[in-house]
Scaffold this active site. Sequence first.
Site, mmCIF file in Angstrom:
data_model
loop_
_atom_site.group_PDB
_atom_site.id
_atom_site.type_symbol
_atom_site.label_atom_id
_atom_site.label_comp_id
_atom_site.label_asym_id
_atom_site.label_seq_id
_atom_site.Cartn_x
_atom_site.Cartn_y
_atom_site.Cartn_z
ATOM 1 N N TRP A 221 0.846 -1.203 0.000
ATOM 2 C CA TRP A 221 0.000 0.000 0.000
ATOM 3 C C TRP A 221 0.878 1.249 0.000
ATOM 4 C CZ3 TRP A 221 -5.582 0.361 1.311
ATOM 5 C CH2 TRP A 221 -6.221 -0.879 1.210
ATOM 6 N N ASP A 315 -12.534 2.647 -2.576
ATOM 7 C CA ASP A 315 -13.760 3.284 -2.047
ATOM 8 C C ASP A 315 -14.093 4.654 -2.630
ATOM 9 O OD1 ASP A 315 -13.941 1.167 -0.332
ATOM 10 O OD2 ASP A 315 -13.452 2.300 1.481
ATOM 11 N N HIS A 368 -18.249 -3.346 -3.227
ATOM 12 C CA HIS A 368 -18.602 -4.758 -2.986
ATOM 13 C C HIS A 368 -20.115 -4.896 -3.022
ATOM 14 C CE1 HIS A 368 -19.694 -4.021 1.338
ATOM 15 N NE2 HIS A 368 -18.870 -3.010 1.159
ATOM 16 N N TRP A 371 -22.611 -3.021 -0.818
ATOM 17 C CA TRP A 371 -22.600 -1.565 -0.943
ATOM 18 C C TRP A 371 -23.339 -1.131 -2.213
ATOM 19 C CZ3 TRP A 371 -17.317 1.556 -0.684
ATOM 20 C CH2 TRP A 371 -17.572 2.920 -0.768
ATOM 21 N N TRP A 506 -17.678 -3.049 8.584
ATOM 22 C CA TRP A 506 -16.461 -3.138 7.778
ATOM 23 C C TRP A 506 -15.163 -3.095 8.568
ATOM 24 C CZ3 TRP A 506 -13.531 1.189 8.695
ATOM 25 C CH2 TRP A 506 -14.210 2.329 9.155
ATOM 26 N N LYS A 533 -5.750 -6.448 0.961
ATOM 27 C CA LYS A 533 -5.565 -6.026 2.354
ATOM 28 C C LYS A 533 -4.670 -7.069 3.008
ATOM 29 C CE LYS A 533 -6.308 -3.902 6.302
ATOM 30 N NZ LYS A 533 -6.102 -2.469 6.569
ATOM 31 N N GLU A 537 -3.417 -6.566 9.294
ATOM 32 C CA GLU A 537 -3.266 -5.104 9.420
ATOM 33 C C GLU A 537 -4.642 -4.530 9.747
ATOM 34 O OE1 GLU A 537 -1.116 -3.401 6.112
ATOM 35 O OE2 GLU A 537 0.614 -4.710 6.454
ATOM 36 N N ASP A 539 -8.041 -2.281 10.430
ATOM 37 C CA ASP A 539 -8.881 -1.386 9.619
ATOM 38 C C ASP A 539 -9.054 -0.025 10.290
ATOM 39 O OD1 ASP A 539 -9.578 -3.329 7.627
ATOM 40 O OD2 ASP A 539 -10.942 -4.236 9.074
#
Length: 601
Positions: A221, A315, A368, A371, A506, A533, A537, A539
């Site tokens: 990332w 997003d 996703h 959503w 989420w 992801k 790690e 969120d």
Amino acid sequence: MNLWRRLSGRNRTLALTGAGVLVAGGLVTLPVTAAQAATQCSVTYTTSDWPGGFTGSVTIRNIGDALSSWNLGFTFPNSSQRVVNGWSARWSQNGQNVTAQNESWNGSVASGATLSLGFNGSWSGSNPKPTQFTLNGTVCNGGTPPTSTPPTSTPPTSTPPTSTPPTSTPPTSTPPTTPPPGQKVDNPYVGVKGYVNPEWKAKAESVAGGNRVSNNPTAVWLDRIAAINGTPDSSSNGAMGVRDHLDEALAQGAGYIQFVIYNLPGRDCAALASNGELGPNELPKYKAEYIDPIAAIQGDAKYRNLRIINIIEIDSLPNLVTNTSGNAGGTVMCDTVKANGAYVNGVGYALAKLGALGNVYNYVDAAHHGWIGWDSNFGPVADQLKAAAVASGSTVRNVHGFIVNTANYSALKEPYVKVTDSVNGQTVRQSKWIDWNQYVDELSFAQAFRQKLVSVGFESNIGMLIDTSRNGWGGVARPTGPGPMTSVDAYVNGGRVDRRIHAGNWCNQAGAGLGERPRANPEPGIDAYVWVKPPGESDGSSKEIPNNEGKGFDRMCDPTYTGNARNGNSMSGALPDAPISGAWFPAQFQQLMQNAYPALS
Ligand code: BGC
């Protein structure tokens, strides 16, 4: 980070009305024939193969009566042969049987006319040609053409998509690891090994049993400008910069490497946990100090044999559709970045700059199913993605595909709940969990959204990625069969493998497990299952933690939070004691391994 939002009843009605008008406007009137027409056809089928993959080209010559619709059928001789994605027809495969059905724009075929279609496929062992083809159920035997003069063909009333068969077909003689400069392979995940990020690997191996999964490729990332050169002092990413990772990828003999481009102005506009360093008006800085330097490094000839995959801005574009004014979840920041064009122009710029590099593959984030699986969000998000793909001088050709479920928890497949099921005459779509969504899992959503994206103008050979890093839902709580038929809710809640309290949750979900391990070509239309992801790690922090990375505190990460309109006022389902987003969270990693599905051995 990934926000779910559902439409109010009023908006949903409006969206449905809109769809009705569109269908009526696009209707193609076809003459109704009284008698069954005589079908006759000849087919040529050629392939160009490389290890593990091939492009199939099919030409159909209609030597029978004119057709108003058609479907071509054939059977692969080997069970390893699969259609991965195709063009100029709607392709599907059931076992070894393949069907290609006409698109809306090429259903009419005059007598004597030919049609060309094609697909990309995969194989192992050998790749023999099918021996028989059918057109509308009739075997094509190349019989004598009709003596009557063929009618002059009427052009289709609807406009065919701008895309034609991909020009990016892999070369026949060159192995896919070294395509000629500027030529991209159809699926960059096929036939090559993925890059293992040594920094993630070390974290994974710091937890007991982590070595069972630490050799899987995960994405790197680039979540701030400093990450380009490495961020030894940050709580998330490590000391390695883009060059370090690329050099290490060469040293590993990897064929592909995955980066996440994640630093838009006003980032994460509808939540707080992943707010970034750039203010909403810092588009010039995003371009000059973030995208340009990344493009310069990725474009270094030293890396030309690596397939560099960029996951573009998680997003962001879906937020412009569902989390702006007029929506229940609307925020001021989403309104701001919509109004000033920061997201659309930022994504367009990233696509144009990075897509121009011959060995670089862009996959844009497409949310996703939980959503945008509602009709009212599905089409508008596809349009929004298209708008960004042609912004800042970009074209749709810079988009190799899309990714769904990034950093989310939606199940890949719901084996015991189908949206078409009903209980006591009531559709399960009216259950609280599904809440009128059209999809109940990511695979069905990704495949359908792919078709939608092609229909709004993306290339017909785009491929989808699904982030399966944390959507495994195994362990003791996993149902082993359908729920009781006593009510729609009992049936859905008893049978669903996704054990979240609400599909809009989420953050650091309790009960989640590692999902499918990364692999290429798992299903038609899906380029790969990927771990974008990095598992373990966080969120977002479960309480406020001061930091110098711009990360806020989002109550969706607080296990005591009772929710808001976006998650049906449900509990957050988040694990306690989480560090800020991106930081290593060993307790979560342990749980992910414990609940892995498929299970770890
Ligand atoms: C964070 C990033 C981090 C990424 C991967 C995101 O939620 O905002 O800082 O690099 O997750 O863990």
